[in-house]
Enzyme design. Structure first.
Site, PDB file in Angstrom:
ATOM      1  N   ASP A 157       0.828  -1.203   0.000  1.00  0.00           N
ATOM      2  CA  ASP A 157       0.000   0.000   0.000  1.00  0.00           C
ATOM      3  C   ASP A 157       0.863   1.254   0.000  1.00  0.00           C
ATOM      4  O   ASP A 157       0.567   2.232  -0.694  1.00  0.00           O
ATOM      5  CB  ASP A 157      -0.917   0.012   1.224  1.00  0.00           C
ATOM      6  CG  ASP A 157      -2.014  -1.039   1.144  1.00  0.00           C
ATOM      7  OD1 ASP A 157      -2.330  -1.475   0.023  1.00  0.00           O
ATOM      8  OD2 ASP A 157      -2.532  -1.430   2.194  1.00  0.00           O
ATOM      9  N   GLU A 158       1.939   1.228   0.770  1.00  0.00           N
ATOM     10  CA  GLU A 158       2.843   2.372   0.822  1.00  0.00           C
ATOM     11  C   GLU A 158       3.412   2.668  -0.566  1.00  0.00           C
ATOM     12  O   GLU A 158       3.456   3.822  -1.009  1.00  0.00           O
ATOM     13  CB  GLU A 158       3.972   2.081   1.807  1.00  0.00           C
ATOM     14  CG  GLU A 158       4.894   3.254   2.055  1.00  0.00           C
ATOM     15  CD  GLU A 158       5.980   2.936   3.080  1.00  0.00           C
ATOM     16  OE1 GLU A 158       6.821   3.819   3.310  1.00  0.00           O
ATOM     17  OE2 GLU A 158       5.997   1.818   3.631  1.00  0.00           O
ATOM     18  N   GLY A 159       3.821   1.623  -1.264  1.00  0.00           N
ATOM     19  CA  GLY A 159       4.356   1.812  -2.610  1.00  0.00           C
ATOM     20  C   GLY A 159       3.309   2.274  -3.595  1.00  0.00           C
ATOM     21  O   GLY A 159       3.540   3.181  -4.404  1.00  0.00           O
TER      22      GLY A 159
END
Length: 397
Positions: A157-159
Site C-alpha cells: 500500500d505504501e508503494g
C-alpha cells in the site's frame, strides 16, 4: 400624486429588472479537508489536504495545505512509553486545526498510517506495537476531527499510494486543459515510483503485461479510470536498516534517494557513469578533507558515502537500471508543490469514499442590468422622499 405615481413606476421597473434579467450561476464549491499522519520509522509527519466538495469524476482534485514534522522520533521509538507516542502528535494537529474552519473539523477525515518502523516492532514485540497504536488512537480519537483510525500500512500500500502521489503531482492522472476542462493524459505518460525510507524501500510501476503474482498487484479507480500497478516493498532494505547493519547509527527517514543524491549533486539527469564516478570519488576522500569541504553538516556527513553506494547498487544491480535507462530516473522531493510520499495517494483514494456535494446556485445579473436596477431604485427613493416632503409642507401650511 404625480410623484407617487413616478415612484411606483420606477420601483416596478427595478423589480422587473431583478426578476426577469437574473440568471442562475454556480457558486464556487465549498472546500473539504483531510489529515494524514505518516508515522515513519524515525519521524512522523502530518499532511493537511483540501479539495473542492463537488470533486471531479468521483475523485477530489486535492492540494496540500500544510506539511508539519512532528517533534521527536518515530512512534515505534516509544515502546517503553506508549502514551508519549500519542502526545507527540498534538503540536502538528493543533497547527492543522487552525487552518480548518470550526464547522468543518468534525467532517475532516483523519488517518494515521504507520510504516516499516512499526512493522519491525510488531515482529519483535506485538504487545508493544498494540500499546502504541492504542495510545495514538486515544489522542486522535478525542480530537475534534473525524478520526478514521490508526493502522499499520502494508508495504504494498505504501508503494502503491506513493505511485499515485507521484503521477498526480506530475499531472499524469488528471490535468486542467487550456479549454477549461479536466482531461486524462495518455496512459503512456505514467511513470514508475521508487521510494526509500528508513526501514524499507518500494518500487511501483505499470507493467507491460499481466501480473502473475497477485500479491504484488494493486488496483485503483481514480477520476473515472482504472489502474493496475505492480508494487513490491522490501522490508529491512531502507537506508537506516542498511546502515545499521554496517554499524552506523542513523535517525533520518526522508525520501533518501533524493536527499543523498542532492547532496552529491546528482539530481540533474547525469549519466550512470557520472553518478558512479562521483560517489566513488567522494568515498575515497580523507575524512579531514570531507569535514573541511562541508562545514556544519557533521550530523549526516559520515553516512553519505555508504548510502550513496547502497543506492547506486540497489538501482543498478537490484532494479536493473543501465547506462541507457539511468537518465529516466528523476530524483525529486516534491512534484507540483506536493511532498512525495504515500499520504496524498491515500487521500486521493479516500476522496472516492466521500460523497460529492453539488455547488450552490445563486441568482446573478450582468453589470449593466445591475447598474440600471440601482438607478431605478435610487429614483424610487428620491421620488418617495419628495412626495413625503411635499405632503408634509401642505400639512404644515
Amino acid at each position: 400624486m404625480a410623484l407617487l405615481g413616478a415612484s411606483g413606476v420606477a420601483g416596478l421597473t427595478a423589480l422587473i429588472l431583478l426578476l426577469v434579467e437574473a440568471a442562475s450561476v454556480l457558486l464556487p464549491a465549498d472546500l473539504k479537508f483531510g489529515i494524514v499522519f505518516d508515522a515513519g520509522s524515525s519521524h512522523t509527519s502530518l499532511f493537511l489536504y483540501q479539495w473542492p466538495a463537488d470533486k471531479e469524476n468521483g475523485t477530489g482534485v486535492v492540494s496540500q495545505a500544510l506539511a508539519c514534522q512532528v517533534e521527536g522520533p518515530g512512534i515505534s521509538s516509544y515502546a517503553s512509553d506508549p502514551a508519549q507516542a500519542g502526545e507527540s502528535l498534538q503540536g502538528c494537529l493543533e497547527e492543522a486545526l487552525v487552518l480548518i474552519p470550526e464547522a468543518q473539523r468534525r467532517k475532516t477525515p483523519t488517518f494515521l498510517g504507520a510504516t516499516a518502523g512499526m512493522r519491525l516492532l510488531r515482529q519483535k514485540n506485538s504487545s508493544q506495537a498494540r500499546d502504541i497504536f492504542a495510545a495514538v488512537t486515544q489522542v486522535l480519537g478525542r480530537s475534534p476531527v473525524d478520526f478514521w483510525g490508526a493502522e499499520l500500512l502494508a508495504g504494498q500500500d505504501e508503494g502503491a499510494f506513493g505511485w499515485i502521489t507521484v503521477n498526480y503531482g506530475l499531472g499524469m492522472l488528471v490535468k486542467y486543459s487550456f479549454t477549461g476542462e479536466w482531461i486524462r493524459p495518455p496512459e503512456e505518460t505514467l511513470v514508475g515510483a521508487l521510494d526509500m525510507g528508513g526501514a524499507s524501500t518500494q518500487i511501483t510501476f505499470v507493467p507491460g503485461g499481466p501480473i502473475s503474482d497477485k500479491s504484488t498487484q494493486a488496483d485503483f479507480r481514480l477520476y473515472g479510470s482504472d489502474y493496475s500497478v505492480y508494487t513490491h516493498s522490501y522490508l529491512c532494505f531502507g537506508r537506516d536498516q542498511m546502515l545499521s547493519r554496517l554499524l552506523i547509527g542513523l535517525v533520518q527517514a526522508f525520501s533518501n534517494f533524493y536527499y543523498t543524491f542532492h547532496f552529491l549533486n546528482l539530481t540533474s539527469g547525469q549519466p550512470l557513469s557520472t553518478a558512479n564516478a562521483t560517489i566513488w570519488e567522494f568515498c575515497q576522500r580523507s575524512w579531514k578533507l570531507v569535514e573541511a569541504s562541508y562545514p556544519g553538516q557533521d550530523r549526516w556527513l559520515r553516512d553519505y558515502c555508504a548510502s550513496g553506494l547502497y543506492i547506486l547498487t540497489l538501482l543498478r544491480d537490484g532494479y536493473g537500471f543501465s547506462e541507457e535507462t539511468w537518465p529516466t530516473i528523476q530524483f525529486r522531493k516534491q512534484a507540483d508543490g506536493i511532498d512525495i510520499g504515500w499520504t496524498l495517494g491515500y487521500m486521493l483514494n479516500l476522496t472516492g469514499m466521500i460523497p460529492a456535494e453539488a455547488p450552490a446556485q445563486w441568482r446573478a445579473q450582468s453589470h449593466s442590468i445591475w447598474v440600471a436596477t440601482v438607478v431605478f431604485l435610487v429614483l424610487t427613493l428620491v421620488t418617495v422622499l419628495g412626495a413625503a416632503s411635499v405632503q408634509l409642507f401642505w400639512v404644515q401650511d
